[in-house]
Write a protein that holds these residues in place. Structure first.
Motif, PDB file in Angstrom:
ATOM      1  N   PHE A 134       0.843  -1.196   0.000  1.00  0.00           N
ATOM      2  CA  PHE A 134       0.000   0.000   0.000  1.00  0.00           C
ATOM      3  C   PHE A 134       0.881   1.249   0.000  1.00  0.00           C
ATOM      4  N   THR A 135       0.476   2.248  -0.761  1.00  0.00           N
ATOM      5  CA  THR A 135       1.245   3.476  -0.862  1.00  0.00           C
ATOM      6  C   THR A 135       0.343   4.697  -0.804  1.00  0.00           C
ATOM      7  N   GLY A 136       0.958   5.839  -0.541  1.00  0.00           N
ATOM      8  CA  GLY A 136       0.240   7.104  -0.539  1.00  0.00           C
ATOM      9  C   GLY A 136       0.046   7.623  -1.952  1.00  0.00           C
ATOM     10  N   VAL A 137      -1.007   8.423  -2.145  1.00  0.00           N
ATOM     11  CA  VAL A 137      -1.316   8.936  -3.481  1.00  0.00           C
ATOM     12  C   VAL A 137      -0.990  10.417  -3.638  1.00  0.00           C
ATOM     13  N   LEU A 138      -0.824  11.143  -2.529  1.00  0.00           N
ATOM     14  CA  LEU A 138      -0.448  12.554  -2.632  1.00  0.00           C
ATOM     15  C   LEU A 138       1.035  12.648  -2.973  1.00  0.00           C
ATOM     16  N   PRO A 139       1.416  13.644  -3.774  1.00  0.00           N
ATOM     17  CA  PRO A 139       2.818  13.729  -4.211  1.00  0.00           C
ATOM     18  C   PRO A 139       3.779  13.974  -3.052  1.00  0.00           C
ATOM     19  N   GLU A 171      -4.914  12.415 -10.920  1.00  0.00           N
ATOM     20  CA  GLU A 171      -5.680  13.546 -10.392  1.00  0.00           C
ATOM     21  C   GLU A 171      -6.967  13.111  -9.707  1.00  0.00           C
ATOM     22  N   ARG A 172      -7.730  12.257 -10.366  1.00  0.00           N
ATOM     23  CA  ARG A 172      -9.007  11.891  -9.760  1.00  0.00           C
ATOM     24  C   ARG A 172      -8.828  11.011  -8.520  1.00  0.00           C
ATOM     25  N   SER A 173      -7.857  10.125  -8.567  1.00  0.00           N
ATOM     26  CA  SER A 173      -7.631   9.269  -7.399  1.00  0.00           C
ATOM     27  C   SER A 173      -7.199  10.086  -6.186  1.00  0.00           C
ATOM     28  N   ILE A 174      -6.470  11.181  -6.414  1.00  0.00           N
ATOM     29  CA  ILE A 174      -6.091  12.070  -5.313  1.00  0.00           C
ATOM     30  C   ILE A 174      -7.341  12.661  -4.667  1.00  0.00           C
ATOM     31  N   LEU A 175      -8.273  13.123  -5.496  1.00  0.00           N
ATOM     32  CA  LEU A 175      -9.514  13.689  -4.958  1.00  0.00           C
ATOM     33  C   LEU A 175     -10.325  12.638  -4.205  1.00  0.00           C
ATOM     34  N   GLU A 176     -10.386  11.441  -4.753  1.00  0.00           N
ATOM     35  CA  GLU A 176     -11.141  10.373  -4.092  1.00  0.00           C
ATOM     36  C   GLU A 176     -10.522  10.013  -2.743  1.00  0.00           C
ATOM     37  N   ALA A 177      -9.198   9.883  -2.705  1.00  0.00           N
ATOM     38  CA  ALA A 177      -8.533   9.504  -1.456  1.00  0.00           C
ATOM     39  C   ALA A 177      -8.765  10.547  -0.375  1.00  0.00           C
ATOM     40  N   ILE A 178      -8.631  11.812  -0.720  1.00  0.00           N
ATOM     41  CA  ILE A 178      -8.856  12.887   0.258  1.00  0.00           C
ATOM     42  C   ILE A 178     -10.308  12.896   0.723  1.00  0.00           C
TER      43      ILE A 178
END
Length: 371
Positions: A134-139, A171-178
């Motif tokens: 598992f990893t983080g999605v934010l840069p 981009e979209r996965s970042i919004l979903e994760a947040i």
């Protein structure tokens, strides 16, 4: 067409376990599960506020036949004190976002919210505490400057300028994760983003519109192909996957069903259809599972009647099959409790010795994965 993936007969654990921080994940940026962004018209509708979003899980977990809760307790990593348990959305090895429970340092609510987002940062402060796979999605380099929640239950998040240094495909996965991480917290229904002192009206690279608050109505882990939103309704269902350590965990997937279909029946039928080929998810139903009925009782308990000749005696039924039903019902209702009938039997015993014939609710913390 149903997937030909076999259903796993034996399950390792009720849910899964991880303390301390974890991170969000991707839909578009995954090599193994690349998902095209929806058309702009669909995107705009998906990002609209659609009322109170469904939040994660109830307060009761499934109970084993001896009366004990079936969720195991896992100690935090060495040197880290147990703190506030929460759920964040991380990218798994298939490139899909999955909820993972962890223990964050104790603090006042806004500090915990900041930590939950910090856990989503690639190579961030909690990166070494993530479970394998598992990893983080934010840069990398992103910092959470502040998180505040106003009277309208809107979480306002401010990041530093490095937030914009991401792969456009993510981009979209970042919004979903947040969004799914924060709206899983009590008292938060929507999310608004700021970067470097300025409110975002659209995402910096792909231009996804942010003129309205982000809610769970945006969906998660969208299908590679799907009907236009104007002629369909979105439902979110839970399939299972297996961690590198061999433990099962659950992944939410948004599907589109014809407008006008009864939501719970449509969602459960999507479980029977199964996951998309090549996305790394596993069948939770068999190809012979049939949905006979879904009924909501006056006491708020939803009764799901299934038929499947593979489990004629309704005993030793795979936990993933039954737990996916509970999670899916909870996600598409106001966290309703669920009781399952299988082949007409009112006692339905799972492979981990839980009676799902009695009312149970989704666990408060899904996917407790060990490090």
């Amino acid at each position: 067409m149903k997937s030909s993936k076999p259903i796993r007969r034996v399950s390792a654990a009720c849910l899964l376990a991880v303390p301390l921080a974890l991170s969000g994940c991707g839909l578009f940026g995954s090599e193994s599960a690349s998902i095209d962004p929806p058309p702009s018209a669909m995107e705009a509708q998906m990002l609209e506020v659609s009322g109170t979003p469904v939040e994660d899980a109830g307060v009761l977990g499934p109970v084993t036949l001896d009366g004990t809760e079936s969720v195991a307790t896992v100690l935090p990593p060495s040197g880290l004190a147990a703190g506030v348990q929460t759920t964040v959305f991380l990218k798994d090895g298939n490139g899909l976002l999955a909820p993972v429970s962890l223990s964050l340092p104790k603090g006042e609510k806004n500090a915990v919210l900041k930590d939950s987002l910090t856990a989503l940062i690639s190579k961030g402060a909690y990166a070494k505490s993530l479970p394998e796979g598992f990893t983080g999605v934010l840069p990398a380099g992103t910092e959470v400057e502040s998180v505040t929640v106003d009277a309208s239950k809107l979480a306002v998040v401010e990041f530093n300028a490095e937030f914009a240094d991401y792969d456009p495909a993510s981009e979209r996965s970042i919004l979903e994760a947040i969004t799914w991480t924060l709206t899983g917290q009590e008292g938060i229904q929507g999310v608004q983003l700021w970067v470097d002192g300025k409110k975002l009206t659209e995402m910096p690279l792909q231009g996804i519109p942010l003129d309205r608050a982000l809610t769970r109505s945006m969906g998660i882990n969208l299908p590679k192909q799907g009907p236009l939103l104007s002629s369909s309704t979105a439902v979110t269902v839970f399939f299972s996957a297996t961690s590198p350590q061999g433990l099962p965990y659950y992944v939410p997937v948004t599907r589109y069903v014809p407008a006008g279909e009864e939501q719970l029946k449509a969602a459960l039928n999507e479980l029977i259809v199964g996951p998309e080929e090549g996305d790394g998810l596993e069948m939770v139903m068999t190809q012979d599972t049939q949905l006979e009925s879904v009924e909501a009782g006056q006491n708020g308990v939803v009764t799901v009647a299934l038929k499947d000749d593979m489990f004629a005696d309704a005993k030793d039924v795979p936990e993933e099959l039954l737990e996916s039903v509970v999670l899916t019902i909870a996600q598409n209702t106001d966290d309703s409790m669920v009781q399952i009938r299988l082949n007409g039997k009112e006692t339905v015993i799972s492979s981990n010795n839980v009676d799902y014939g009695k009312p149970v609710s989704a666990p408060e913390f899904v996917n407790e994965l060990s490090l």
